[in-house]
Scaffold this active site. Structure first.
Site, PDB file in Angstrom:
ATOM      1  N   ASN A 224       2.508 -33.035  13.778  1.00  0.00           N
ATOM      2  CA  ASN A 224       2.141 -34.224  13.000  1.00  0.00           C
ATOM      3  C   ASN A 224       3.249 -35.278  13.129  1.00  0.00           C
ATOM      4  OD1 ASN A 224       0.574 -35.836  11.407  1.00  0.00           O
ATOM      5  ND2 ASN A 224       0.588 -34.498   9.607  1.00  0.00           N
TER       6      ASN A 224
ATOM      7  N   HIS B 200      -0.100 -35.243   0.785  1.00  0.00           N
ATOM      8  CA  HIS B 200      -1.098 -34.296   1.271  1.00  0.00           C
ATOM      9  C   HIS B 200      -2.194 -34.029   0.252  1.00  0.00           C
ATOM     10  CE1 HIS B 200       1.561 -33.238   4.676  1.00  0.00           C
ATOM     11  NE2 HIS B 200       0.460 -32.783   5.228  1.00  0.00           N
TER      12      HIS B 200
END
Length: 509
Positions: free
Chosen positions: A331, A362
């Site tokens: 990521n 998140h």
């Protein structure tokens, strides 16, 4: 090993919509590059088409929930205009992250707790990154002095306010609205205006890398990435379902399996969970490349590099020999976002603040926070071990190979141990897993931090920055004291200070 519990289906209707829309976006990207190339049409038309296609895909996937994308972007733009360059970065950061959190709480605790569906908060996570990144880049470019910026901040700084069309096109274009990845505003505008192949990008060492002047074809890069997508999808549909992470907390498995068996299954089950991310991120990268976006320049062999906004490096991930190496290649754009808006700007405990921001971004599942709290501990411990022991194993090559094998195994097990709660989501099964391992890696990490000296490189960097800012403050005071002097004298003093600042600016990197 046969799981003792049923496996939930992996392909919900939302996920099918996501894949269909991404495949449509891939075709649209080819059309966009062929018929709406910057050499054939204006940047205004390219902005409008990219935005309308993005909103169409958003409404197709999420229905009226896609209005959240426009609301979040629209209010953030108004905040930027009203707050001004001095405080827009803070206001936009608080609003965008707060709005995202409210949407995540609503979705998780009201609608579908624990469901892996293509929910509307996923694209909002990318939009939040873009909103906050742009706010900081404008603040750096229009408010802060150049000598106060790191080389990377200076290269990304935006020197003028974007128009509303440019802003919405950046946040909601069809290439990245569903799965990203994040890109800088300057890179996106350069692509739309046809300047992408001439833009100098700041490299990791702070120096600018000049792109080639040709307009290379992305076909080879797109084909290669689509092949990776196909293999990842095949692996996900066949192998991943056979190795559920939940089996790590199965009572019979915990009671009967030996420690080597537990460690092996932990590794392979988390390994099997990664291909779905490989598929989604690589496909998103291929879509951007197919539209002509993502060209970084040429390597030393003259081969075009289409990895400007790539989100992962699979080979480096699977062969990681340190916690940092894994995180640096997983990521990637989110890691860069966390670094640019948090880690580089934190005044204390940058690692802890960065992991905490990552957890909030998140979502609101308790497992996320447990993973990132564990991640802080593992990162600090791994850094201490590497700094204290690695230099003993660099020579001869055989010893270095032995060290790499040991650190590879340790890294893969540690990563797997850390992210189990991220997959399980809830507190109870997460603690069940850690209890079955007797919290052994937590205990080892704490002992490492207590017994080994820890280098404070970030603190030293912050100290250097403070020294530089102190020098700037002293200059301002001296400037005030010379207020009665002639203009020429003042100009000479300013030039001397600017030269001093340019010599010391690398210290702030």
């Amino acid at each position: 090993m046969v799981p003792a519990r049923p496996i939930r289906p992996r392909w919900a209707a939302g996920e099918v919509n996501f894949v269909v829309c991404q495949l449509f976006a891939l075709l649209a990207a080819v059309w966009f590059r062929t018929y709406l190339h910057s050499s054939k049409t204006s940047s205004f038309i390219r902005h409008v088409v990219a935005t309308l296609l993005g909103l169409y895909l958003a409404f197709f996937c999420f229905g009226w929930y896609a209005l959240h994308f426009l609301v979040q972007s629209g209010i953030s733009y108004c905040i930027m205009i009203i707050a001004g360059v001095e405080s827009m970065h803070q206001c936009c950061f608080v609003f965008a992250l707060g709005y995202l959190s409210v949407c995540q709480i609503t979705r998780v605790y009201i609608f579908d707790y624990g469901q892996y569906s293509a929910d509307f908060s996923g694209p909002m996570m990318i939009i939040t990154q873009k909103i906050t990144s742009l706010a900081y880049e404008i603040h750096d470019g229009m408010f802060r002095k150049d000598e106060e910026l790191t080389p990377s901040q200076r290269g990304l700084a935006v020197r003028r306010m974007p128009s509303l069309l440019e802003y919405v096109s950046y946040t909601c274009n069809f290439m990245g609205i569903l799965a990203g990845p994040l890109c800088s505003y300057k890179d996106y505008i350069a692509f739309i205006e046809g300047r992408a192949s001439h833009v100098a990008q700041p490299s990791e060492n702070g120096k600018d890398e000049q792109h080639g002047k040709a307009d290379p074809s992305p076909n080879a890069a797109v084909t290669e990435k689509l092949l990776v997508c196909g293999l990842s999808l095949l692996f996900h549909l066949t192998i991943s379902n056979m190795l559920p992470v939940e089996y790590n907390i199965d009572e019979h498995f915990q009671a009967t399996a030996s420690w080597p068996t537990k460690a092996t299954y932990l590794y392979v089950s988390l390994l099997a969970a990664r291909p779905k991310y490989y598929f989604a991120w690589t496909l998103a990268d291929a879509i951007n490349n197919a539209a002509g976006f993502g060209f970084r320049g040429y390597d030393k062999n003259g081969v075009a590099r289409w990895d400007l906004i790539s989100n992962l490096r699979i080979q480096q991930i699977e062969m990681s020999t340190s916690f940092k190496m894994f995180l640096d290649n997983w990521n990637i754009q989110t890691a860069l976002w966390l670094k640019r808006v948090c880690y580089e700007r934190a005044t204390f405990s940058p690692t802890i603040q960065t992991f905490f921001l990552s957890a909030i971004w998140h979502g609101v599942y308790p497992g996320y926070y447990l993973t990132f709290l564990t991640g802080v501990l593992m990162t600090l411990a791994a850094r201490a071990v590497r700094n204290n022991f690695r230099h003993y194993f660099l020579e001869p090559p055989q010893l270095k190979l032995f060290y790499d094998l040991i650190t590879w195994a340790a890294t893969q097990i540690t990563i797997s141990y850390t992210v189990v709660p991220f997959v399980l989501l809830s507190i109870k099964p997460s603690f069940t897993f850690y209890s079955s391992w007797y919290y052994c890696l937590h205990v080892c990490s704490i002992l490492v931090l207590l017994l080994l000296p820890v280098k404070k490189s970030q603190r030293r960097t912050n100290t250097q920055e403070n020294v530089h800012l102190s020098q700037a403050k002293k200059f301002d005071e001296r400037e005030n004291s010379l207020g009665q002097n002639s203009f020429s004298t003042m100009n000479n003093v300013c030039n001397q200070n600017r030269d001093t600042g340019s010599r010391h600016s690398p210290l702030t990197q």
